[in-house]
Design an enzyme around this catalytic site. Structure first.
Site, PDB file in Angstrom:
ATOM      1  N   LYS A  82       0.831  -1.209   0.000  1.00  0.00           N
ATOM      2  CA  LYS A  82       0.000   0.000   0.000  1.00  0.00           C
ATOM      3  C   LYS A  82       0.864   1.257   0.000  1.00  0.00           C
ATOM      4  O   LYS A  82       0.449   2.301  -0.524  1.00  0.00           O
ATOM      5  CB  LYS A  82      -0.936  -0.013   1.199  1.00  0.00           C
ATOM      6  CG  LYS A  82      -1.978  -1.137   1.148  1.00  0.00           C
ATOM      7  CD  LYS A  82      -2.863  -1.099   2.373  1.00  0.00           C
ATOM      8  CE  LYS A  82      -3.951  -2.171   2.295  1.00  0.00           C
ATOM      9  NZ  LYS A  82      -3.376  -3.527   2.324  1.00  0.00           N
ATOM     10  N   GLU A  84      -1.543   6.539   8.260  1.00  0.00           N
ATOM     11  CA  GLU A  84      -2.226   7.528   7.428  1.00  0.00           C
ATOM     12  C   GLU A  84      -3.321   8.191   8.252  1.00  0.00           C
ATOM     13  O   GLU A  84      -3.734   7.666   9.296  1.00  0.00           O
ATOM     14  CB  GLU A  84      -2.826   6.876   6.183  1.00  0.00           C
ATOM     15  CG  GLU A  84      -3.956   5.899   6.462  1.00  0.00           C
ATOM     16  CD  GLU A  84      -4.513   5.257   5.195  1.00  0.00           C
ATOM     17  OE1 GLU A  84      -3.862   5.388   4.139  1.00  0.00           O
ATOM     18  OE2 GLU A  84      -5.573   4.629   5.267  1.00  0.00           O
ATOM     19  N   HIS A 130     -13.552  -3.859   9.817  1.00  0.00           N
ATOM     20  CA  HIS A 130     -12.969  -3.345   8.584  1.00  0.00           C
ATOM     21  C   HIS A 130     -13.226  -4.277   7.398  1.00  0.00           C
ATOM     22  O   HIS A 130     -12.514  -4.222   6.394  1.00  0.00           O
ATOM     23  CB  HIS A 130     -11.462  -3.107   8.740  1.00  0.00           C
ATOM     24  CG  HIS A 130     -11.116  -2.199   9.878  1.00  0.00           C
ATOM     25  ND1 HIS A 130     -11.394  -0.849   9.866  1.00  0.00           N
ATOM     26  CD2 HIS A 130     -10.533  -2.465  11.077  1.00  0.00           C
ATOM     27  CE1 HIS A 130     -10.981  -0.316  11.008  1.00  0.00           C
ATOM     28  NE2 HIS A 130     -10.469  -1.265  11.750  1.00  0.00           N
ATOM     29  N   GLU A 168      -9.851   1.453  -4.547  1.00  0.00           N
ATOM     30  CA  GLU A 168     -10.669   1.805  -3.393  1.00  0.00           C
ATOM     31  C   GLU A 168     -10.325   3.200  -2.876  1.00  0.00           C
ATOM     32  O   GLU A 168      -9.158   3.607  -2.855  1.00  0.00           O
ATOM     33  CB  GLU A 168     -10.477   0.772  -2.282  1.00  0.00           C
ATOM     34  CG  GLU A 168     -10.836  -0.638  -2.733  1.00  0.00           C
ATOM     35  CD  GLU A 168     -11.004  -1.601  -1.572  1.00  0.00           C
ATOM     36  OE1 GLU A 168     -10.617  -1.241  -0.439  1.00  0.00           O
ATOM     37  OE2 GLU A 168     -11.533  -2.701  -1.798  1.00  0.00           O
ATOM     38  N   GLU A 182      -6.205   2.089  -1.844  1.00  0.00           N
ATOM     39  CA  GLU A 182      -5.401   1.007  -2.381  1.00  0.00           C
ATOM     40  C   GLU A 182      -6.040   0.486  -3.658  1.00  0.00           C
ATOM     41  O   GLU A 182      -7.171   0.831  -4.001  1.00  0.00           O
ATOM     42  CB  GLU A 182      -5.294  -0.141  -1.370  1.00  0.00           C
ATOM     43  CG  GLU A 182      -6.655  -0.749  -1.003  1.00  0.00           C
ATOM     44  CD  GLU A 182      -6.544  -1.805   0.068  1.00  0.00           C
ATOM     45  OE1 GLU A 182      -5.816  -2.792  -0.153  1.00  0.00           O
ATOM     46  OE2 GLU A 182      -7.181  -1.645   1.122  1.00  0.00           O
ATOM     47  N   ASN A 193      -6.900  -3.253  -5.311  1.00  0.00           N
ATOM     48  CA  ASN A 193      -6.955  -4.697  -5.158  1.00  0.00           C
ATOM     49  C   ASN A 193      -6.787  -5.344  -6.529  1.00  0.00           C
ATOM     50  O   ASN A 193      -7.624  -5.152  -7.421  1.00  0.00           O
ATOM     51  CB  ASN A 193      -8.281  -5.135  -4.528  1.00  0.00           C
ATOM     52  CG  ASN A 193      -8.335  -4.778  -3.059  1.00  0.00           C
ATOM     53  OD1 ASN A 193      -7.515  -5.237  -2.273  1.00  0.00           O
ATOM     54  ND2 ASN A 193      -9.287  -3.942  -2.688  1.00  0.00           N
ATOM     55  N   ARG A 198      -7.314  -8.041  -8.073  1.00  0.00           N
ATOM     56  CA  ARG A 198      -8.080  -9.287  -8.182  1.00  0.00           C
ATOM     57  C   ARG A 198      -9.549  -8.943  -8.330  1.00  0.00           C
ATOM     58  O   ARG A 198      -9.947  -7.767  -8.278  1.00  0.00           O
ATOM     59  CB  ARG A 198      -7.884 -10.129  -6.922  1.00  0.00           C
ATOM     60  CG  ARG A 198      -8.241  -9.371  -5.638  1.00  0.00           C
ATOM     61  CD  ARG A 198      -8.160 -10.245  -4.417  1.00  0.00           C
ATOM     62  NE  ARG A 198      -8.234  -9.490  -3.177  1.00  0.00           N
ATOM     63  CZ  ARG A 198      -9.350  -9.065  -2.600  1.00  0.00           C
ATOM     64  NH1 ARG A 198     -10.509  -9.307  -3.183  1.00  0.00           N
ATOM     65  NH2 ARG A 198      -9.327  -8.385  -1.466  1.00  0.00           N
TER      66      ARG A 198
END
Length: 634
Positions: A116, A183, A218, A258, A270, A272, A274
């Site tokens: 990330k 962050e 999360h 995202e 980030e 993903n 996939r």
């Protein structure tokens, strides 16, 4: 052209990929652990290869064994699914080195977005370095992996070092990489993402937005497309940023970018690399099969024209075997029945009679509704879930129905703090005063072969049930006209072993009844039949701490030995089950008189872990059952 495809995964995603392969005329190969030998994905594939062992580390995380399985079964392609090795560049390279087709992005693209921190730098974003009180709150996150593992919210500066250490340890255990970063943590933000699809000729599609703000630990619970309430300008900005991220790493195939949206601004989180669990809502809105598109891209085909036009709205709910009222504790056991009404999509890796084990994620299914408008889709999904038959362990079904009908959600004003604010109200136990009577009447019909009416008046029959943690007694009589309720205002219209119709104060209601041992499902309410005379051997002394689930004792609390003074709510030990770690706490303030649990021990539900003798001062307090606190581990 791909002829035979292996899915390097299990459960729902494997079954979903196989469904597309059958449509395309592609042969299918499954891999399975010993625990999954009879799982649905292993049964529906054309061929299945055993991966010896039960745990993910022994099986689905062994890329070398999966590549050997593909070669042995004659597969010429591998689809990674999601989770496990789906974002592992080393595994992707191993597949390609074996001469197989990789149905996923290039290994270099996976590597670029796997960390990330590197991904943020690609997008021109730098993590926080020297955190001060002015930066709080902040979020500590693992640089590799996701799913909420290696993640900690820090609201006090003095807690930062401890959070960093804990996150590093958890990330190293889960992903083999202990790198973490910090962050800003945005309160009351919305989790919004963009589905991208890219071919090998440089075309990148942004297939609309999805909102995934309803989350626990999360992890997403409810997702929808398109994300409601975004301005046209913000939606365009999100799409442009997503395409930019894909192009920056030479991405191909399906992926997700995202963001956290707060104050009308988009903050990159980030990418993903996939397919996402929530991809069906995008499929419903755009009328495409993303797995089929992944396969076409892997075969070298170009994306033709532009993206299809979006139509309507879709909402997805994840059905988990877990108890939201007990800190989302996962549940195990037999799934006796899983059925949803027609008109919605059901993606699942389970079928009636399957066992929900301890080794893998507790998600049972995804239920998806599509309709012309958001309001219609939400109503359709809530109604389908409410009428669904989910017989077996405790699930989050009632929570999902109430979440979908909550005013904050129906108005599209939810954010990632939704369950922090509303969980207590959303997990109030479901009760129906007539459910115990319906269960008792159905049981009486099931046991009665020749009828129970007698010419001589007799005492009413009584049965006791546990409903929502409270004991209820149902009373009825056998009469010349059939079964009759003892309660005034209740008339038995019909009763058989599976269906009971009651009229209460002039309102007629039908109850579908199913019994599995002492567990009785009356519509959407689960009851436990209580014995007429409790077995003394099953009685436990006050202060007994019983295992709430099957699992492994991973560690005991330091400095807590037999004879020690303990207080209610104090951590005593940690169990690991279903990819999560569960903190087990002391049930009552007193003295620890016995400690039967040991590190590494396998335990079953109801096993005696410890005994606490209540202090005289606290002896009259009502003891609480162990309330596991959960977090992701592997």
């Amino acid at each position: 052209m791909i002829k035979n495809l292996l899915v390097a995964n299990r459960g729902e995603i494997a079954c979903r990929v196989f469904r597309t392969c059958r449509t395309l005329g592609i042969g299918t190969v499954a891999v399975h652990s010993d625990a999954d030998a009879d799982a649905l994905h292993a049964r529906v594939a054309d061929a299945a290869v055993r991966l010896p062992g039960d745990t993910p580390a022994e099986t689905y995380l062994r890329g070398d064994l999966i590549v050997k399985a593909a070669v042995a079964a004659g597969a010429d392609a591998v689809h990674p699914g999601y989770g496990f090795l789906s974002e592992n560049a080393g595994f992707a390279r191993a597949v390609l080195d074996a001469g197989l087709v990789w149905v996923g992005p290039p290994p270099a693209a996976i590597e670029a977005m796997a960390s990330k921190t590197r991904a943020k730098r690609l997008m021109g974003i730098a993590p926080l370095e020297d955190v001060t009180a002015a930066d709080l709150p902040v979020l500590v996150k693992a640089a590799a992996g996701g799913g909420g593992r290696g993640m900690r919210i820090v609201r006090r500066l003095e807690d930062l070092e401890g959070a960093l250490a804990a996150a590093r340890a958890e990330a190293a255990s889960a992903f083999g990489d202990g790198e973490v970063f910090v962050e800003p943590y945005l309160e009351n933000g919305r989790h919004v993402e963009v589905q991208v699809l890219a071919d090998t000729q440089g075309t990148v599609w942004a297939l609309g937005t999805r909102d995934c703000s309803l989350q626990r630990r999360h992890q997403k619970v409810v997702e929808e497309a398109p994300a409601p309430g975004l301005t046209d300008g913000l939606a365009r900005e999100l799409a442009e940023l997503a395409v930019r991220a894909a192009r920056a790493v030479g991405y191909t195939g399906a992926g997700t970018v995202e963001f956290l949206v707060a104050g009308g601004r988009a903050h990159f989180l980030e990418m993903n690399t996939r397919l996402q669990v929530e991809h069906p809502v995008t499929e419903a809105v755009f009328g495409i099969d993303l797995v089929a598109e992944q396969i076409r891209v892997a075969e070298g085909h170009a994306l033709e024209g532009g993206p299809p036009r979006a139509r309507g709205h879709a909402v997805e709910a994840r059905l988990y075997a877990e108890d939201p009222a007990r800190d989302w504790a996962p549940q195990t056991g037999t799934l006796h029945r899983l059925a949803v009404p027609d008109g919605v999509r059901l993606d699942t890796g389970y079928t009636d009679g399957d066992t929900i084990g301890v080794h893998y994620d507790p998600m049972l299914a995804k239920v998806v509704a599509h309709a012309p408008t958001r309001a219609e889709a939400v109503r359709k999904l809530a109604g389908a879930l409410e009428r669904a038959a989910v017989h077996g362990p405790v699930t989050n079904r009632d929570l999902l129905v109430r979440s979908l009908r909550h005013e904050e959600f129906t108005r599209g004003r939810m954010d990632t703090g939704f369950y922090d604010r509303h969980l207590a109200a959303l997990t109030e136990p479901a009760r129906d005063p007539c459910a115990p009577l319906a269960a008792a009447l159905a049981d009486a019909c099931g046991r009665s072969r020749f009828g129970g009416w007698r010419n001589v008046p007799s005492q009413p029959q009584a049965k006791r049930y546990l409903m929502a943690g409270e004991e209820h007694e149902a009373r009825y009589r056998h009469t010349r006209a059939g079964l009759a309720a003892e309660d005034d205002g209740v008339r038995v219209v019909h009763a058989d072993a599976c269906r009971v119709v009651l009229e209460v104060d002039g309102v007629r209601r039908t109850y579908e009844v199913a019994r599995y041992g002492d567990r009785v499902h009356v519509g959407g309410i689960a009851l436990t039949a209580l014995p007429r005379f409790p077995d003394p051997a099953l009685q436990r002394a006050p202060g007994s701490l019983l295992a709430p689930m099957p699992g492994t004792v991973v560690r005991l609390a330091g400095g807590v030995d037999e004879g020690a003074a303990v207080r209610a709510g104090q951590p005593l030990l940690w169990l690991e089950a279903m990819k999560m770690e569960h903190k087990i706490t002391v049930p009552v303030t007193g003295t620890l008189t016995a400690l039967h649990a040991t590190a590494g021990q396998q335990v079953e539900p109801g096993m005696l872990l410890a005994v606490v003798r209540p202090d005289q001062e606290h002896g009259e307090q009502r003891e609480q059952p162990p309330s596991p606190r959960t977090r992701e581990t592997t």
